[in-house]
Scaffold this active site. Sequence first.
Site, PDB file in Angstrom:
ATOM      1  N   LYS A 183       0.800  -1.118   0.103  1.00  0.00           N
ATOM      2  CA  LYS A 183      -0.036  -0.069   0.191  1.00  0.00           C
ATOM      3  C   LYS A 183       0.921   1.282  -0.033  1.00  0.00           C
ATOM      4  O   LYS A 183       2.136   1.131  -0.211  1.00  0.00           O
ATOM      5  CB  LYS A 183      -0.964   0.150   1.221  1.00  0.00           C
TER       6      LYS A 183
HETATM    7  C1  LIG Z   1      -5.676  -4.154   1.285  1.00  0.00           C
HETATM    8  C2  LIG Z   1      -7.084  -3.995   1.208  1.00  0.00           C
HETATM    9  C3  LIG Z   1      -7.888  -4.118   2.142  1.00  0.00           C
HETATM   10  C4  LIG Z   1      -7.424  -5.085   3.517  1.00  0.00           C
HETATM   11  O1  LIG Z   1      -6.370  -4.427   4.094  1.00  0.00           O
HETATM   12  P1  LIG Z   1      -5.081  -5.449   5.064  1.00  0.00           P
HETATM   13  O2  LIG Z   1      -4.525  -4.605   5.639  1.00  0.00           O
HETATM   14  O3  LIG Z   1      -4.598  -6.418   4.029  1.00  0.00           O
HETATM   15  O4  LIG Z   1      -6.153  -6.301   5.690  1.00  0.00           O
HETATM   16  C5  LIG Z   1      -9.171  -3.994   2.325  1.00  0.00           C
HETATM   17  N1  LIG Z   1      -9.670  -3.106   1.366  1.00  0.00           N
HETATM   18  C6  LIG Z   1      -9.089  -2.697   0.267  1.00  0.00           C
HETATM   19  C7  LIG Z   1      -9.544  -2.094  -0.918  1.00  0.00           C
HETATM   20  C8  LIG Z   1      -7.704  -3.185   0.046  1.00  0.00           C
HETATM   21  O5  LIG Z   1      -7.068  -3.081  -0.993  1.00  0.00           O
END
Ligand SMILES: *Cc1c(COP(=O)(O)O)cnc(C)c1O
Length: 378
Positions: A183
């Site tokens: 991210k």
């Molecule tokens: C990555 C992601 C999540 C979940 O996040 P985690 O930190 O991996 O649990 C939820 N929604 C979206 C759109 C994502 O890209």
Amino acid sequence: MPEFLPYGRQSVTDEDVAAVTEVLRGDWLTTGPAVARFEADLALHTGGVPAVAVTSGTAALHVAYAAAALVPGDEVVASPMTFVATAATAALHGAKVVFADVEPDTGNLAVEAAAAAVTERTKVVAAVDYAGHPAELDALADVAHHAGALLLEDAAHSVGGSWQGRAVGSLADLTTFSFFPTKNLTTAEGGAVVTASPELLQRAQAFRNHGLVRDKALQRYPDEGGWHQEVHEFGLNYRLPDVLCALGSSQLTRLAEFKKRRAEIHARYNAALADVSGVLTPPSRPGADPVWHLYPLRVLDGRRRALFDHLRGLGIGVQVNYIPAYWHPVFEDLGYRRGLCPNAEAYYEQELSLPLFPSLTDADVDRVVDGVRSFFGI
Ligand SMILES: *Cc1c(COP(=O)(O)O)cnc(C)c1O
């Protein structure tokens, strides 16, 4: 064979490592001063709206729905063009997820589809800033509020972005972030819930920490003794530890730099692929200031899978984001059928995420571009 190029990757510096080791040598590993510091640092990027740090983006969604007091019988109108967690965490609270279709250009929740999907049972409308491009947040807030519901913005892709000049985090009733390594910034695993409502904030803080009530003024049995704490509503342990919050604060100092480099790479792909007739490059809407978490190329004429295989064969780690959430067998087994959201399905059939992360070099980008062009024989 050249080195494998992943589609996403963290940027961790010596400063990040130093920030983490400093906490490791201190008195607190879990809930110490670095948590409050990270939450305050994060609020500098949300237009000042307060944050609750939690253990993942998934935990953030689970906590946000808990703050919204989601219970069985409630409905959540959600975008299907997302990672399954946006919908799964609502289902885990016993809510019925009503998927509404997306806009054909951005892949974000369509305002008209959301308006058609809300009922008197709708408690939350859950939008996703797909690829880091903000959804139509003003119009979606109107849709949600008109139905007596809250707008939740799954901003796992868009921390640091803004919409119509207002920071992501200050636009919806509840905003959630993910700090997974791919991210826009990372705490290894981690996430946050952001809300301007003191009541939603308090409920989010409580759910993160077992629902424990330590304030004597709020306790049912305040004279039990100095050790006493009590639970009024069930919660979980979703506390993000000090060690990881220190990493988060350190990473936040480079968020603007990450955003800038992501935008440069996005622009380089757009320019280099503009003349390729077999693909569409991702557009931006007026008023959007995206943080490009993904570069979602659209591959026309049913050739997405062939291009995926071609690029993987060249050691280029392309990805597909996302299979429509209701295609997952867990939703299929609940009666959701293919065909429900035609725009989302058409988007999915064409989508191919090209590598995009701050340490990607221009030469890496050109290598990916050459791979795409060679597939089309140009
Ligand atoms: C990555 C992601 C999540 C979940 O996040 P985690 O930190 O991996 O649990 C939820 N929604 C979206 C759109 C994502 O890209």
